[in-house]
Design a protein around this motif. Structure first.
Motif, PDB file in Angstrom:
ATOM      1  N   PRO A  15       0.827  -1.213   0.000  1.00  0.00           N
ATOM      2  CA  PRO A  15       0.000   0.000   0.000  1.00  0.00           C
ATOM      3  C   PRO A  15       0.858   1.257   0.000  1.00  0.00           C
ATOM      4  CG  PRO A  15      -0.016  -1.045   2.162  1.00  0.00           C
ATOM      5  CD  PRO A  15       0.707  -1.977   1.251  1.00  0.00           C
ATOM      6  N   PRO A  16       0.261   2.403  -0.331  1.00  0.00           N
ATOM      7  CA  PRO A  16       1.028   3.649  -0.315  1.00  0.00           C
ATOM      8  C   PRO A  16       1.664   3.882   1.055  1.00  0.00           C
ATOM      9  CG  PRO A  16      -1.099   3.974  -1.369  1.00  0.00           C
ATOM     10  CD  PRO A  16      -1.136   2.601  -0.759  1.00  0.00           C
ATOM     11  N   TYR A  17       2.851   4.451   1.057  1.00  0.00           N
ATOM     12  CA  TYR A  17       3.581   4.741   2.286  1.00  0.00           C
ATOM     13  C   TYR A  17       3.878   6.236   2.332  1.00  0.00           C
ATOM     14  CZ  TYR A  17       7.343   4.347  -1.126  1.00  0.00           C
ATOM     15  OH  TYR A  17       8.109   4.492  -2.252  1.00  0.00           O
ATOM     16  N   ASP A  18       4.166   6.734   3.530  1.00  0.00           N
ATOM     17  CA  ASP A  18       4.387   8.176   3.644  1.00  0.00           C
ATOM     18  C   ASP A  18       5.745   8.553   4.196  1.00  0.00           C
ATOM     19  OD1 ASP A  18       4.055   7.464   6.268  1.00  0.00           O
ATOM     20  OD2 ASP A  18       2.262   8.665   6.603  1.00  0.00           O
ATOM     21  N   ALA A  19       6.605   7.561   4.489  1.00  0.00           N
ATOM     22  CA  ALA A  19       7.951   7.869   4.973  1.00  0.00           C
ATOM     23  C   ALA A  19       8.882   6.726   4.613  1.00  0.00           C
ATOM     24  CB  ALA A  19       7.961   8.096   6.483  1.00  0.00           C
ATOM     25  N   VAL A  20      10.146   7.060   4.353  1.00  0.00           N
ATOM     26  CA  VAL A  20      11.195   6.071   4.123  1.00  0.00           C
ATOM     27  C   VAL A  20      12.319   6.357   5.105  1.00  0.00           C
ATOM     28  CG1 VAL A  20      12.923   5.197   2.520  1.00  0.00           C
ATOM     29  CG2 VAL A  20      10.628   5.710   1.694  1.00  0.00           C
ATOM     30  N   LEU A  21      12.755   5.324   5.819  1.00  0.00           N
ATOM     31  CA  LEU A  21      13.847   5.424   6.783  1.00  0.00           C
ATOM     32  C   LEU A  21      15.112   4.875   6.136  1.00  0.00           C
ATOM     33  CD1 LEU A  21      11.764   4.149   9.791  1.00  0.00           C
ATOM     34  CD2 LEU A  21      12.740   6.443   9.619  1.00  0.00           C
ATOM     35  N   VAL A  22      16.172   5.696   6.113  1.00  0.00           N
ATOM     36  CA  VAL A  22      17.401   5.365   5.403  1.00  0.00           C
ATOM     37  C   VAL A  22      18.578   5.454   6.369  1.00  0.00           C
ATOM     38  CG1 VAL A  22      18.803   5.819   3.362  1.00  0.00           C
ATOM     39  CG2 VAL A  22      16.399   6.509   3.385  1.00  0.00           C
ATOM     40  N   ALA A  23      19.380   4.397   6.450  1.00  0.00           N
ATOM     41  CA  ALA A  23      20.596   4.454   7.257  1.00  0.00           C
ATOM     42  C   ALA A  23      21.540   5.511   6.672  1.00  0.00           C
ATOM     43  CB  ALA A  23      21.275   3.093   7.274  1.00  0.00           C
ATOM     44  N   LEU A  24      22.150   6.277   7.562  1.00  0.00           N
ATOM     45  CA  LEU A  24      23.022   7.378   7.142  1.00  0.00           C
ATOM     46  C   LEU A  24      24.437   7.121   7.621  1.00  0.00           C
ATOM     47  CD1 LEU A  24      23.232  10.175   5.822  1.00  0.00           C
ATOM     48  CD2 LEU A  24      22.683  11.171   8.066  1.00  0.00           C
ATOM     49  N   THR A  79      11.340   0.813   5.614  1.00  0.00           N
ATOM     50  CA  THR A  79      12.716   0.850   6.092  1.00  0.00           C
ATOM     51  C   THR A  79      13.592   0.027   5.156  1.00  0.00           C
ATOM     52  OG1 THR A  79      14.186   0.515   7.987  1.00  0.00           O
ATOM     53  CG2 THR A  79      12.422  -1.102   7.679  1.00  0.00           C
ATOM     54  N   ILE A  80      14.746   0.567   4.794  1.00  0.00           N
ATOM     55  CA  ILE A  80      15.665  -0.124   3.889  1.00  0.00           C
ATOM     56  C   ILE A  80      16.618  -0.969   4.728  1.00  0.00           C
ATOM     57  CG2 ILE A  80      17.408   0.131   2.090  1.00  0.00           C
ATOM     58  CD1 ILE A  80      16.163   2.860   1.427  1.00  0.00           C
ATOM     59  N   VAL A  81      16.522  -2.281   4.576  1.00  0.00           N
ATOM     60  CA  VAL A  81      17.418  -3.212   5.265  1.00  0.00           C
ATOM     61  C   VAL A  81      18.627  -3.385   4.359  1.00  0.00           C
ATOM     62  CG1 VAL A  81      17.662  -5.568   6.144  1.00  0.00           C
ATOM     63  CG2 VAL A  81      15.533  -4.299   6.516  1.00  0.00           C
ATOM     64  N   CYS A  82      19.729  -2.707   4.710  1.00  0.00           N
ATOM     65  CA  CYS A  82      20.773  -2.431   3.722  1.00  0.00           C
ATOM     66  C   CYS A  82      21.953  -3.385   3.746  1.00  0.00           C
ATOM     67  CB  CYS A  82      21.265  -0.997   3.895  1.00  0.00           C
ATOM     68  SG  CYS A  82      21.812  -0.611   5.571  1.00  0.00           S
ATOM     69  N   GLY A  83      22.068  -4.278   4.742  1.00  0.00           N
ATOM     70  CA  GLY A  83      23.208  -5.182   4.747  1.00  0.00           C
ATOM     71  C   GLY A  83      23.074  -6.284   5.770  1.00  0.00           C
ATOM     72  N   SER A  84      23.727  -7.417   5.498  1.00  0.00           N
ATOM     73  CA  SER A  84      23.674  -8.545   6.440  1.00  0.00           C
ATOM     74  C   SER A  84      25.041  -9.198   6.609  1.00  0.00           C
ATOM     75  CB  SER A  84      22.658  -9.587   5.975  1.00  0.00           C
ATOM     76  OG  SER A  84      23.027 -10.147   4.728  1.00  0.00           O
ATOM     77  N   ASN A  85      26.102  -8.427   6.403  1.00  0.00           N
ATOM     78  CA  ASN A  85      27.444  -8.947   6.630  1.00  0.00           C
ATOM     79  C   ASN A  85      27.845  -8.645   8.074  1.00  0.00           C
ATOM     80  OD1 ASN A  85      28.307  -9.941   3.923  1.00  0.00           O
ATOM     81  ND2 ASN A  85      27.818  -7.834   3.366  1.00  0.00           N
ATOM     82  N   VAL A  86      27.760  -9.655   8.925  1.00  0.00           N
ATOM     83  CA  VAL A  86      27.941  -9.446  10.354  1.00  0.00           C
ATOM     84  C   VAL A  86      28.729 -10.613  10.929  1.00  0.00           C
ATOM     85  CG1 VAL A  86      25.733 -10.547  10.900  1.00  0.00           C
ATOM     86  CG2 VAL A  86      26.713  -8.930  12.524  1.00  0.00           C
ATOM     87  N   GLY A 124      28.139   7.425   5.086  1.00  0.00           N
ATOM     88  CA  GLY A 124      28.797   8.388   4.216  1.00  0.00           C
ATOM     89  C   GLY A 124      27.821   9.217   3.415  1.00  0.00           C
ATOM     90  N   GLY A 125      26.623   8.671   3.158  1.00  0.00           N
ATOM     91  CA  GLY A 125      25.574   9.432   2.505  1.00  0.00           C
ATOM     92  C   GLY A 125      25.185   8.983   1.119  1.00  0.00           C
ATOM     93  N   ALA A 126      25.822   7.946   0.557  1.00  0.00           N
ATOM     94  CA  ALA A 126      25.494   7.531  -0.814  1.00  0.00           C
ATOM     95  C   ALA A 126      24.042   7.093  -0.932  1.00  0.00           C
ATOM     96  CB  ALA A 126      26.433   6.402  -1.261  1.00  0.00           C
ATOM     97  N   MET A 127      23.596   6.222  -0.027  1.00  0.00           N
ATOM     98  CA  MET A 127      22.229   5.733  -0.123  1.00  0.00           C
ATOM     99  C   MET A 127      21.231   6.832   0.215  1.00  0.00           C
ATOM    100  SD  MET A 127      20.496   2.286   1.456  1.00  0.00           S
ATOM    101  CE  MET A 127      20.909   2.673   3.166  1.00  0.00           C
ATOM    102  N   ALA A 128      21.510   7.622   1.237  1.00  0.00           N
ATOM    103  CA  ALA A 128      20.570   8.663   1.649  1.00  0.00           C
ATOM    104  C   ALA A 128      20.393   9.713   0.562  1.00  0.00           C
ATOM    105  CB  ALA A 128      21.040   9.311   2.945  1.00  0.00           C
ATOM    106  N   THR A 129      21.476  10.172  -0.034  1.00  0.00           N
ATOM    107  CA  THR A 129      21.355  11.200  -1.070  1.00  0.00           C
ATOM    108  C   THR A 129      20.775  10.627  -2.350  1.00  0.00           C
ATOM    109  OG1 THR A 129      23.667  10.860  -1.749  1.00  0.00           O
ATOM    110  CG2 THR A 129      23.232  12.604  -0.148  1.00  0.00           C
ATOM    111  N   GLY A 130      21.160   9.387  -2.709  1.00  0.00           N
ATOM    112  CA  GLY A 130      20.638   8.787  -3.935  1.00  0.00           C
ATOM    113  C   GLY A 130      19.156   8.503  -3.859  1.00  0.00           C
ATOM    114  N   VAL A 131      18.746   7.790  -2.816  1.00  0.00           N
ATOM    115  CA  VAL A 131      17.325   7.480  -2.653  1.00  0.00           C
ATOM    116  C   VAL A 131      16.527   8.765  -2.438  1.00  0.00           C
ATOM    117  CG1 VAL A 131      15.640   6.339  -1.158  1.00  0.00           C
ATOM    118  CG2 VAL A 131      17.754   5.152  -1.805  1.00  0.00           C
ATOM    119  N   GLY A 132      17.068   9.666  -1.638  1.00  0.00           N
ATOM    120  CA  GLY A 132      16.378  10.925  -1.389  1.00  0.00           C
ATOM    121  C   GLY A 132      16.162  11.732  -2.644  1.00  0.00           C
ATOM    122  N   HIS A 133      17.150  11.760  -3.523  1.00  0.00           N
ATOM    123  CA  HIS A 133      17.021  12.500  -4.784  1.00  0.00           C
ATOM    124  C   HIS A 133      15.852  11.977  -5.608  1.00  0.00           C
ATOM    125  CE1 HIS A 133      18.263  14.506  -8.539  1.00  0.00           C
ATOM    126  NE2 HIS A 133      17.961  13.355  -9.111  1.00  0.00           N
TER     127      HIS A 133
END
Length: 343
Positions: A173-182, A305-312, A184-193
């Motif tokens: 369904p439609p969503y009204d917010a996206v949570l982005v891990a911040l 929410t963007i689940v951005c990595g699982s290397n742990v 260095g900023g590559a994902m935040a600025t790219g997705v945000g743009h």
């Protein structure tokens, strides 16, 4: 400094270059999470790919252009995820890759860099020390230096996530917010743009640990703010030196930037394991942590929410979430000299 800005047409064209293994990742409503969070939650899962993080989207662009125009060698500093992704993207294109990392980086990430055929050079110190060494190698050997978040390919590759969020499946369904891990900023600025260009009504909220707050503090102050140390389990976003041009882009696209505590990050990892069946690295749980810390803000809303990595490191993971411990490392990643965040 970056000479050009992100461009939506180039981001669309990037999808023709990036290996399909990194594209069209799952986006789905996760109702099992919702009783514990008090809002509707959808997950954009960036771990179901060969390097288990979103970084391959950007390194595919870098490697494809190097394969066409040269030089055919590249060096980067990495805490692990970027190095893995660059090695994976380069090995099928005949490129030589050197990854410089702190010898204190997560061993599981370093092992994977080696397994993918990259030359790995370890340095004493933190990511900033590794970055300086990578820059020195690039100058000495005349090869390409890849700097995450500064090099536009890393941002525009990550921005393809935004295109997929805009073209959501009918079942979401439609969503009204996206949570982005911040970090260095590559994902935040790219997705945000992309979201600001194509879905301007969606709120873009960046999330960073309290123990590594430099880019969030910079966003709030509207000027670069550095910190004396980082102390967080979220190694993928642990940096002290924001890049000025990245901050400029972030100021254009982020509606908010929030800081979360370490216990909330761990609680988010635990929720993702027990209610979504996902083993994630700490950086990937930042969005869930933000909801936990401000339930009133998100009550009644639909959040992605963007689940951005699982290397742990699994020993550390079990220690953090309270499962029987395995062979592990310290619970906190501490850096007194600091560096730019890199996943």
């Amino acid at each position: 400094m970056r000479q050009t800005r992100l461009d939506t047409d180039r981001i669309r064209a990037a999808r023709q270059v990036i290996d399909p293994a990194f594209l069209d990742t799952p986006l789905y409503r996760c109702e099992a999470l919702e009783p514990g969070l008090g809002c509707a939650v959808s997950i954009k899962l960036e771990t179901a790919n060969p390097v288990r993080s979103f970084k391959g989207r950007g390194t595919e662009l870098v490697a494809s252009r190097l394969a066409e125009d040269g030089p055919r060698a590249v060096v980067c500093a990495s805490a692990g995820n970027l190095g893995q992704a660059l090695a994976w993207s380069a090995r099928g294109r005949g490129l030589d890759v050197t990854v410089v990392a702190s010898r204190f980086a997560t061993e599981a990430k370093l092992d994977r860099v080696r397994a993918l055929g990259a030359r790995l050079e370890l340095v004493d110190g933190d990511h900033e020390t590794a970055r300086e060494r990578a820059a020195a190698l690039a100058r000495h050997d005349g090869i390409r230096l890849l700097e995450d978040s500064l090099d536009l390919e890393t941002c525009e590759g990550a921005a393809t996530i935004g295109l997929e969020l805009v073209d959501r499946p009918a079942a979401v369904p439609p969503y009204d917010a996206v949570l982005v891990a911040l970090g260095g900023g590559a994902m935040a600025t790219g997705v945000g743009h992309v979201l600001k260009a194509l879905a301007p009504g969606v709120e873009v909220i960046c999330v960073q640990p309290q123990g590594a707050p430099a880019l969030t503090l910079s966003w709030r102050a509207r000027q670069v703010v550095t910190t004396d140390a980082t102390e967080t389990i979220a190694d993928g976003v642990a940096g002290r030196f924001p890049i000025p041009s990245v901050l400029d882009d972030l100021l254009l696209v982020a509606d908010d930037a929030v800081l979360v505590r370490e216990p909330s990050i761990i609680a988010g990892m635990r929720l993702l394991l027990h209610h979504a069946g996902l083993v994630v690295e700490p950086s990937a749980a930042l969005g869930i942590a933000a909801i936990l810390e401000d339930r009133a803000r998100f009550a009644g809303r639909h959040v992605v929410t963007i689940v951005c990595g699982s290397n742990v490191d699994m020993g550390s993971y079990h220690r953090w979430i309270g499962a029987p411990p395995q062979r592990g490392a310290a619970t906190l990643l501490r850096s007194d000299r600091g560096g730019r965040a890199e996943r």
